[in-house]
Design an enzyme around this catalytic site. Sequence first.
Site, PDB file in Angstrom:
ATOM      1  CB  CYS A 187      -8.807  -4.771  -3.410  1.00  0.00           C
ATOM      2  SG  CYS A 187      -7.655  -3.364  -3.443  1.00  0.00           S
ATOM      3  CD  GLU A 190      -1.680   4.759   4.580  1.00  0.00           C
ATOM      4  OE1 GLU A 190      -1.200   5.611   5.355  1.00  0.00           O
ATOM      5  OE2 GLU A 190      -2.388   3.806   4.972  1.00  0.00           O
ATOM      6  CB  CYS A 233     -10.808  -2.663   0.594  1.00  0.00           C
ATOM      7  SG  CYS A 233     -10.250  -2.115  -1.029  1.00  0.00           S
ATOM      8  CD  GLU A 272      -5.387  -6.010  -1.422  1.00  0.00           C
ATOM      9  OE1 GLU A 272      -4.852  -4.892  -1.306  1.00  0.00           O
ATOM     10  OE2 GLU A 272      -6.123  -6.500  -0.554  1.00  0.00           O
ATOM     11  CG  ASN A 278      -0.443  -0.208   2.520  1.00  0.00           C
ATOM     12  OD1 ASN A 278       0.594  -0.828   2.676  1.00  0.00           O
ATOM     13  ND2 ASN A 278      -1.111   0.326   3.527  1.00  0.00           N
ATOM     14  CB  CYS A 323      -5.220  -1.467  -1.883  1.00  0.00           C
ATOM     15  SG  CYS A 323      -6.536  -0.760  -0.883  1.00  0.00           S
TER      16      CYS A 323
HETATM   17  N1  THU Z   1      -5.271  -1.668   2.550  1.00  0.00           N
HETATM   18  C1  THU Z   1      -4.717  -2.429   1.560  1.00  0.00           C
HETATM   19  O1  THU Z   1      -3.618  -2.141   1.070  1.00  0.00           O
HETATM   20  N2  THU Z   1      -5.419  -3.520   1.142  1.00  0.00           N
HETATM   21  C2  THU Z   1      -6.629  -3.893   1.638  1.00  0.00           C
HETATM   22  O2  THU Z   1      -7.248  -4.791   1.103  1.00  0.00           O
HETATM   23  C3  THU Z   1      -7.139  -3.254   2.843  1.00  0.00           C
HETATM   24  C4  THU Z   1      -6.553  -1.924   3.150  1.00  0.00           C
HETATM   25  C5  THU Z   1      -4.522  -0.476   3.000  1.00  0.00           C
HETATM   26  C6  THU Z   1      -5.103   0.826   2.523  1.00  0.00           C
HETATM   27  C7  THU Z   1      -4.575   1.784   3.567  1.00  0.00           C
HETATM   28  O3  THU Z   1      -3.297   2.223   3.165  1.00  0.00           O
HETATM   29  C8  THU Z   1      -4.423   0.947   4.831  1.00  0.00           C
HETATM   30  O4  THU Z   1      -4.500  -0.408   4.407  1.00  0.00           O
HETATM   31  C9  THU Z   1      -5.489   1.206   5.874  1.00  0.00           C
HETATM   32  O5  THU Z   1      -6.757   1.154   5.323  1.00  0.00           O
END
Ligand code: THU
Length: 130
Positions: A87, A42, A84, A53, A40, A51
Amino acid sequence: MFDDLARHAAAIRLKAYAPYSRFLVGAALLCDGAIHVGCNVENAAYPQGSCAEAGAISAMVAAGGRRIEAIAIAGGGGQACTPCGGCRQRLREFGAPDLPIVMVDEEGREVMRRTLGALLPDAFGPDHLA
Ligand code: THU
């Protein structure tokens, strides 16, 4: 094979850029015998974050891949980091309903295993537009 994916997911998780949530995620997927990884990333403008994925899927597509055969997702905090909603839909684009999705912990230990069909039932997908 799952062990390999789990190891890669746990390793790439440590590269995540998550200064806001501090929730590191790594993903590793199998496509045509190759493993593609993502973490991920941000952003100060929160919705622009991406994300793990999504990163792994981008790497796969950039390498010419089109079919996800299995994916491991490494999260933290002692519980399964399930993909999520967005994804799940991204995975549907390149994965069949029987795609195995393995959630692992920081060490790469399996904590949950599901199929894409179980996480996204009756999904809208590429077939609908064929
Ligand atoms: N996140 C992912 O990278 N993949 C997911 O399937 C769930 C959430 C990340 C997004 C964000 O940077 C952090 O987790 C908190 O939500």
